[in-house]
Design a protein around this motif. Structure first.
Motif, short mmCIF file in Angstrom:
data_model
loop_
_atom_site.label_atom_id
_atom_site.label_comp_id
_atom_site.label_asym_id
_atom_site.label_seq_id
_atom_site.Cartn_x
_atom_site.Cartn_y
_atom_site.Cartn_z
N UNK A 1 4.80 0.03 -6.32
CA UNK A 1 4.89 0.93 -4.89
C UNK A 1 5.46 2.24 -5.01
N UNK A 2 6.64 2.34 -5.73
CA UNK A 2 7.29 3.68 -5.97
C UNK A 2 6.47 4.64 -6.70
N UNK A 3 5.49 4.08 -7.91
CA UNK A 3 4.63 5.06 -8.39
C UNK A 3 3.39 5.68 -7.47
N UNK A 4 3.09 4.46 -6.56
CA UNK A 4 1.88 5.22 -5.40
C UNK A 4 2.65 6.05 -4.55
N UNK A 5 3.85 5.77 -4.31
CA UNK A 5 4.59 6.76 -3.15
C UNK A 5 4.90 8.15 -3.73
#
Length: 146
Positions: free
Chosen positions: A109-113
């Protein structure tokens, strides 16, 4: 909830809270002694037992410049293997690399954000220190399922 996929293995996990009067070095010595026991498979250390409103960092998306609030927990190199949290890219912390004291691992999720696959090895400032992203793990649940 009993069969929920939380992103890590929680069977046979015992959580111990480090008392305030026990230093980190003493705690690490305890971990080493525990691993020597035949009934203990591994140990891992987390600074916070779970993620809360008190531990977050703001990071900008590399493409859109949108700022995101990302929550964090401090862990040692053995935490991910102990909890069986799966790496999907990059690598885990290495106790032999001094540079890993300034490294972080993020989740999907952090990667996508913050900007997608090109984020590995990027550096950012946190608490006036420079950190490098070295790995990405699968998303996992970090709060109660209740």
């Amino acid at each position: 909830m009993k069969n929920a996929n939380v992103g890590y293995t929680y069977e046979n996990i015992v959580t111990l809270k480090r008392p305030d009067n026990v230093g980190v070095n003493d705690w690490e010595n305890l971990q080493q002694k525990l691993v020597q026991q035949t009934s203990i498979e591994s140990t891992g250390l987390a600074v916070f037992p779970s993620i809360g409103e008190y531990n977050f960092v703001g990071l900008k998306n590399t493409e859109t410049q949108e700022k995101n609030r990302l929550y964090w927990i401090g862990i040692d190199y053995s935490y991910l293997p102990t909890m069986e949290i799966k790496m999907i890219s990059g690598r885990n912390f290495d106790s032999k690399l001094k540079s890993d004291e300034r490294a972080i691992i993020i989740n999907e999720k952090a990667l996508a954000l913050i900007g997608g696959e090109k984020i590995l090895d990027n550096e950012f400032n946190f608490r006036k220190k420079s950190f490098k992203i070295i790995g990405v793990v699968r998303d996992f649940n970090y709060r109660s399922l209740k």
